[in-house]
Design a protein around this motif. Structure first.
Motif, PDB file in Angstrom:
ATOM      1  N   GLY A  84      29.059 -10.456  44.550  1.00  0.00           N
ATOM      2  CA  GLY A  84      29.465  -9.087  44.296  1.00  0.00           C
ATOM      3  C   GLY A  84      29.632  -8.778  42.820  1.00  0.00           C
ATOM      4  O   GLY A  84      29.600  -9.674  41.969  1.00  0.00           O
ATOM      5  N   ARG A  85      29.854  -7.504  42.547  1.00  0.00           N
ATOM      6  CA  ARG A  85      29.929  -7.025  41.168  1.00  0.00           C
ATOM      7  C   ARG A  85      31.320  -6.491  40.830  1.00  0.00           C
ATOM      8  O   ARG A  85      32.136  -6.219  41.700  1.00  0.00           O
ATOM      9  N   SER A  86      31.520  -6.320  39.553  1.00  0.00           N
ATOM     10  CA  SER A  86      32.710  -5.618  39.073  1.00  0.00           C
ATOM     11  C   SER A  86      32.547  -4.126  39.351  1.00  0.00           C
ATOM     12  O   SER A  86      31.475  -3.661  39.745  1.00  0.00           O
ATOM     13  N   GLY A  87      33.605  -3.360  39.118  1.00  0.00           N
ATOM     14  CA  GLY A  87      33.539  -1.921  39.339  1.00  0.00           C
ATOM     15  C   GLY A  87      32.593  -1.229  38.381  1.00  0.00           C
ATOM     16  O   GLY A  87      32.362  -1.689  37.256  1.00  0.00           O
ATOM     17  N   ALA A  88      32.053  -0.101  38.813  1.00  0.00           N
ATOM     18  CA  ALA A  88      31.106   0.643  37.970  1.00  0.00           C
ATOM     19  C   ALA A  88      31.748   1.119  36.679  1.00  0.00           C
ATOM     20  O   ALA A  88      31.050   1.382  35.686  1.00  0.00           O
ATOM     21  N   VAL A 219      43.372  -3.096  45.793  1.00  0.00           N
ATOM     22  CA  VAL A 219      43.222  -3.530  44.393  1.00  0.00           C
ATOM     23  C   VAL A 219      43.478  -2.391  43.417  1.00  0.00           C
ATOM     24  O   VAL A 219      43.967  -2.624  42.303  1.00  0.00           O
ATOM     25  N   ALA A 220      43.188  -1.152  43.825  1.00  0.00           N
ATOM     26  CA  ALA A 220      43.458  -0.011  42.939  1.00  0.00           C
ATOM     27  C   ALA A 220      44.947   0.108  42.652  1.00  0.00           C
ATOM     28  O   ALA A 220      45.353   0.461  41.532  1.00  0.00           O
ATOM     29  N   ALA A 221      45.760  -0.189  43.650  1.00  0.00           N
ATOM     30  CA  ALA A 221      47.211  -0.115  43.479  1.00  0.00           C
ATOM     31  C   ALA A 221      47.709  -1.111  42.440  1.00  0.00           C
ATOM     32  O   ALA A 221      48.823  -0.953  41.901  1.00  0.00           O
ATOM     33  N   ARG A 222      46.898  -2.121  42.143  1.00  0.00           N
ATOM     34  CA  ARG A 222      47.273  -3.136  41.153  1.00  0.00           C
ATOM     35  C   ARG A 222      46.576  -2.924  39.816  1.00  0.00           C
ATOM     36  O   ARG A 222      46.671  -3.766  38.927  1.00  0.00           O
ATOM     37  N   GLY A 223      45.829  -1.819  39.688  1.00  0.00           N
ATOM     38  CA  GLY A 223      45.217  -1.495  38.411  1.00  0.00           C
ATOM     39  C   GLY A 223      43.765  -1.875  38.260  1.00  0.00           C
ATOM     40  O   GLY A 223      43.231  -1.849  37.146  1.00  0.00           O
ATOM     41  N   SER A 224      43.075  -2.205  39.355  1.00  0.00           N
ATOM     42  CA  SER A 224      41.670  -2.595  39.274  1.00  0.00           C
ATOM     43  C   SER A 224      40.775  -1.417  38.929  1.00  0.00           C
ATOM     44  O   SER A 224      41.093  -0.259  39.218  1.00  0.00           O
ATOM     45  N   PHE A 225      39.627  -1.707  38.325  1.00  0.00           N
ATOM     46  CA  PHE A 225      38.597  -0.694  38.094  1.00  0.00           C
ATOM     47  C   PHE A 225      37.836  -0.361  39.379  1.00  0.00           C
ATOM     48  O   PHE A 225      37.107   0.625  39.426  1.00  0.00           O
TER      49      PHE A 225
END
Length: 526
Positions: A84-88, A219-225
């Motif tokens: 998989g990839r990192s966020g756009a 993951v967004a709740a923890r600050g992820s891109f």
């Protein structure tokens, strides 16, 4: 080499119609059941890996990544990159502005899990069954329960603190705040429901809808891109494998972002030495392989990245002439100092399956570290990978953390081919150790005449930082000889890696399997 039956050990498994080798007996049985029901090696491999995502949760999960190599007689080898990839919108600069110098175990280590897409594409391209059939055993284990195996219990216990730090992980993977013990019967009802959704709706049911939205929100709740669309848009891709020839055998690997080229570089170095004349358990053999590995891994760390970001072609890195120049850096009498950059002109499960038609599948699935990032969705019970920890935050490096990018990846399935036919499907679990494991198993068989089980059983060593960590079975004289050559030798608490192998004997029409004694699993055929 003939086996001494007065010493501990086990014989290779020999069968005719089909064979599977995995790190857990329940997963091996799931694969063999599929083969006996008329499924292909691809069907059996996916059934086995799905089962392992339930019964070996520290090592793998549906929130991880997967690579596959498949050999069919008379056809080119098929490869699939399911990482998989990192966020756009990912960027290294905001992290560096905050004073962060490595991703480590932060939420930014979570990348989109690529495994489910890889399983689906493997079944579509090479299977006879669908998810509804091949996930049946995994769903049963998750819903009705499975007994915890000995090595699984050990690995689980080591990560209690990590699991306790996440509400979802503690809810699904701890029991009264504790890890289960060997022989305890464990159930994962939430994971069972998620697997049922995949069985009904396919990969779309995982990446989209409620499951995909929950992964993104967690993951967004923890600050992820990462965002919903990063999960919904995920697709892996078929790849053309890379290879090198060693003593008449071609080692086949997945191309970057996988680290398989490290093993190829090592073999290109080692073919310049007479290994057959060296004691397979002696300090000279282990010193030579360690030095070749130090060079091979230096090449990896300088150049390897997402294929779209590689600056030096793979063909240049695996060039035989350059391999000979690299070999000249080795001093057989001492540990060498390597140049800062070499430029030319953990935790995983592995499955090997071969069916009656001699289709061979080499498949590996991973969360990277034990229980991945330690982040688990509360409703769907999905543990998420921390593969993004393999990115660097250095601003001018091909493997720098960035948008929609795959990190350098440690998991590598392998095939050994001879005269266009698959001789062996094999792999070695163990994070960064894996290329070293591939090379050591091949040397054990090609240079020292070991059978598949002996090649796996043989003692191992690797380095951690500036120390060479050796298994306790390494002879004292070998440790002394390595110290005399400048290696800082220490004993390791846990063994190195976990191998599974199925060899095809084309002349006699049999399959020969070996399985890792350092894990709970077995090879089984019929």
């Amino acid at each position: 080499m003939n086996r001494d039956f007065q010493l501990s050990g086990r014989s290779p498994v020999i069968a005719i119609n089909g064979m599977a080798a995995t790190s857990h007996p329940l997963a091996t049985l799931a694969a063999v059941d599929i083969l006996r029901d008329g499924g292909t090696a691809a069907d059996a491999a996916v059934a086995a890996v799905a089962a392992l995502c339930v019964v070996e949760p520290a090592n793998t999960g549906i929130g991880g990544d997967c690579y596959t190599l498949i050999s069919k007689p008379g056809k080119p080898v098929w490869g699939y990159n399911g990482s998989g990839r990192s966020g756009a919108n990912a960027s290294y600069q905001p992290l560096r502005d905050q004073g962060v110098r490595e991703i480590g175990d932060s939420v930014h280590s979570v990348t989109v899990p690529g495994a489910i897409d890889a399983w689906e594409q493997t079944l579509k391209a090479h299977g006879r069954f669908g998810f509804d059939r091949v996930l049946r055993a995994a769903i049963q284990y998750a819903e009705s329960g499975f007994p915890v195996a000995q090595r699984v219990a050990l690995d689980w216990q080591r990560h209690v603190g990590k699991l306790a730090a996440c509400r979802g992980a503690a809810k699904h993977y701890l029991f009264n705040g504790m890890a289960p013990k060997e022989g305890d019967v464990i159930r994962f009802p939430a994971l069972a429901e998620t697997l049922k959704t995949i069985a009904l709706k396919g990969a779309k049911g995982f990446y989209e809808g409620a499951v995909g939205a929950e992964m993104a929100a967690t993951v967004a709740a923890r600050g992820s891109f990462l965002k919903d669309e990063d999960f919904a848009n995920h697709r892996g891709n078929t790849v053309v494998p890379i290879s090198t020839e060693y003593r008449g055998v071609d080692l086949i690997e997945i191309p970057p972002n996988g680290q398989g080229l490290t093993a190829l570089v090592m073999l290109n170095i080692l073919e310049n030495f007479d290994l057959k004349s060296l004691d397979p358990m002696g300090p000279e053999r282990f010193h030579l392989v360690l030095e070749a590995a130090r060079i091979g891994y230096a090449v990896r760390d300088t150049h390897l990245s997402d294929a779209d970001h590689m600056r030096t072609p793979v063909a240049a890195l695996t060039d035989k002439a350059w391999g000979k120049k690299l070999a000249s850096l080795i001093d057989m009498n001492k540990r060498s100092e390597l140049p800062a950059a070499l430029t030319p002109g953990s935790n995983t499960v592995y499955i090997s399956v071969v069916d009656r038609d001699r289709n061979a599948v080499s498949l590996i699935n991973s969360l990277y570290s034990g229980f991945g990032a330690g982040i688990c969705t509360e409703r769907s019970g999905v543990l998420l990978t921390n593969r993004g920890a393999c990115f660097t935050l250095a601003p001018d490096h091909p493997n720098t953390f960035g948008p929609a990018k795959r990190p350098m990846h440690t998991i590598i399935p392998a095939l050994a081919m001879k005269n266009g036919r698959c001789e062996m499907s094999f792999g070695v679990m163990g994070g960064h150790y894996q290329p070293m494991g591939h090379v050591q198993i091949l040397l054990n068989m090609l240079e020292y005449g070991m059978d598949v089980q002996q090649a796996i059983d043989c003692p191992r060593l690797f380095w951690e930082n500036d120390r060479v960590a050796v298994e306790t079975s390494i002879p004292q004289r070998t440790m002394d000889g390595l110290r005399a050559r400048g290696h800082n030798i220490v004993l390791r608490d846990l063994p190195w890696g976990g191998a599974q192998t199925v060899k095809i004997d084309w002349d006699r029409g049999v399959l020969i399997g070996g399985s890792e004694p350092r894990n709970d699993g077995c090879a089984l055929g019929y």
